[in-house]
Scaffold this active site. Sequence first.
Site, PDB file in Angstrom:
ATOM      1  N   ASN A  38       7.750  -4.179   4.180  1.00  0.00           N
ATOM      2  CA  ASN A  38       6.124  -3.998   4.086  1.00  0.00           C
ATOM      3  C   ASN A  38       5.734  -4.239   5.636  1.00  0.00           C
ATOM      4  OD1 ASN A  38       3.335  -5.113   4.280  1.00  0.00           O
ATOM      5  ND2 ASN A  38       3.405  -3.963   2.300  1.00  0.00           N
ATOM      6  N   HIS A  59       0.726  -1.277   0.077  1.00  0.00           N
ATOM      7  CA  HIS A  59       0.093   0.047  -0.052  1.00  0.00           C
ATOM      8  C   HIS A  59       0.938   1.289  -0.046  1.00  0.00           C
ATOM      9  CE1 HIS A  59      -3.329  -2.495   1.571  1.00  0.00           C
ATOM     10  NE2 HIS A  59      -4.294  -1.212   0.892  1.00  0.00           N
TER      11      HIS A  59
END
Length: 261
Positions: A145, A114
């Site tokens: 991440n 994201h």
Amino acid sequence: MKSLRLSVIGLLLLATFGVISSNCAIKKAVGRNLVIDIPLPLKDRSEQILVRKGYVTSYNKDTKLPNWVAWRLTAEHVDGVARRPGNAWHEDKDVPSPRANRSDYKGSGWTHGHMCPAGDNKWDGDAMYETFLYTNCCPQNANLNQGTWNQIEMSCRQWAKKYGSVYIVTGPILFRQEHDVIGANRVVVPEAFFKVIVCLDSAKPKGIGFICRNTEGNRKKDLYVNSIKQVERVTGMTFFPHLPNNIKEAVKNHADLEEWK
């Protein structure tokens, strides 16, 4: 400081609406009260501006990645009851084919990274859903991440709670080299990522930047701190261009993580 902050936000609104009035693709943002100052237009790469409920993104059809994603995170938006969508990631049909899809990432060895995180959009179901568009996603190392990148995202939410709101721009960094790609649609794998944050709600306006290599590692975010001006030099972008000069200099040229604690 309150009057200064309000005058700055007014400038940000004017800057955003100025873009809206000249770009049909993002006129729908008027009803969404997106109070942000997006980066200056990019002249050296493909750019398509897309406005979502919780963020604005500059999409690059050549890399199949966002150039940047920008949003304002408020204390009210940090929490909420919106859940992740059932099928999670989905194609963004607002951009031309070929475009990234689920098959590009499957078995690639890279996770879905994201840019505007789902955790910043629990306040609204539509906003949450739109964070799972592939135009808000980059191939990202799983350890990054879940580790350092997640640390920085959580810090942004803590700062939004502490100060009332922060302004964030984030995205991939592509070095001048041949890039790895994944999938049939040849989605480019970034060599690094950036995030720049400005706070206008504290007694003293401040800014900070981060640059993280897209490699394995889970070290403290302190090791990745840069000034916003340094991030501009690396990315070739101009962030928060409509801030008054005296504030711009203060927040762009100085970065001290201790000031945010």
